[in-house]
Design an enzyme around this catalytic site. Sequence first.
Site: not given
Length: 583
Positions: A429, A454, A519, A522, A545, A554
């Site tokens: 990120r 995050k 982003h 990413r 995640h 994805y």
Amino acid sequence: MNSITLRKIWHRDAFRIGIFFERDFSVISVLKKHKAEFSRTKLCWYVDYTTANYQLLLTLFPDLKIVKSVVHSEPTLVTDSGSRDLSPIASSAIQLGTSSLGNPEHTKNVISFAQKVRLQLLANVGKYWVFKMHYHQEVKAQLLKIKGVYWNTNYKCYMALRHEQVKKEVEAVLQTSPFFGTDYLHKDVSYIGEKIKVLPHYEAINFMEVYVPKLVAVHEKIKRFSMAKYSKTKDCYLLPAAPLVLESLQLQFEPMKIMFLVDLPKDYLQKKHLPNRKQLDLNKTQETILSTLPEKAQPFMRAMVDTLLALNYSSSTLRTYCGSFHQFLKAFDYQNPEAVERGAIVRYLGSLMSRGLSATSGHSMVNSIQFYYQQVLGKKEFELRLPRPKKEKKLPSVLTMEECLRIFQVVDNPKHKLLLLIGYGAGLRVSEIVQLKWSDILFEEQKIHIKNAKGKKDRMVMLPYSIVTSLQLYRELYKGKHYVFEGQFAGEPYSTGSVQQVMRNALKTSGLEKKATVHTLRHSFATHLLENGTDIRYIQQFLGHSSIKTTTIYTHLTKTAVDKIQSPLDRMVDINSKKKLED
């Protein structure tokens, strides 16, 4: 809905319809749908100055107010402290978009470019000339192409190296000559004999008092320290009493040859006195949130902020929750939330959805309300069952490997190229890129340790073999102590806005028409790994995640399997073509 006012403004080298109102998510959502944009300089939303847009606004907001005026002209230079607002919207709607021939309301005055953009030369800072002007997209692009010119985000001004060639090129772009003086860098005057005194601050021993001479250049330089505070009572600057701060001060003023008189007790300077970036960010966020509220709403918001801080929420969550809660309080005239009935809350949320509020903003609003009733008021036994708006399922934008390569190839600056490469190569990120420290890069293990990302989670990601040598050469070239990508001042990280600007410039230079941000790199990293056959569980760990569901998006973007599937229309055409050949 609060009152909305239309006013004619001059912005980005053209007349626009300025839309002024108190911040309201529902109004913003409607304007975004009709491609309105926000101006930070005018502090309003705006659309092009056309009849169609004017009629559309009248349809969308029937109760809006129009500020009328008789005479309209292009902007002229403002020398007093009056308003920067320009002539308001035309008194007759039919004049919008019509020719100015024979119309005295649109008579143009012949004014210079310097007047049009409010060009202003400020006091020199170190080896730079400093100037500011109103935003002009083309001129800004031309200025930033000149070697030795850069934009200072903190102070919203341009800084140009005091060099003869830079002076010539900048003055040509600004169409103003002479604009700068002849005080070139080699003629710089040192301040031999001037002194800076450093004394203890006994009222709070984690600070030290810094007394500086009455020189503009010295004051401008010390004000750029993000942790500096000015004390009116003592007429001095207060800085954290840490060894690193004093060392940085001395390094900054060394070229000016100013003497430092340090009169501090032994062991007064302590490393623990240096506030971390999290503390600074949270304090700034709190001040911003509370400063926008009326006095009667302060206790409710303070309780919200205190609870969020006690539960160790990030400043980003703090801004999101408190921003939504502010809108909630405003909708009910800042009354005590305990007096608001559940039915009224549901009707309020329904009205937001009917006005076009996005599902993401709707979820933030519901979360903030739930948090206040359950966590702040402590009503654990009372579950407020609020309707949740259905979230749109949008696919993220992804670049192909060839498009990524095109972007990297057009970047010449070593630092800029490396931060884009590491962002794509490790799937980071933008906040993780700027916070990356040299101690986090494990060269022997070929890994990068991402800390406090995050969700306050650490993770290990791959260090691409192809950039190891470049990283080591870059470290020798820039000699950063802590952060891999340092900002303007030593010891401070690069800003996320600067990283995004690097990406925008690279995208524009590459000629790609796709919309992409850092982003997007990413997203591309994850998609390309999946296309290469990497197990999705490993990709989940690389991206950090919490749920595999987030990563499965994805699978909809990979082209390897999709390319093998033939449309029935194409198959029909192929069969028909084959029959014709056989006949």
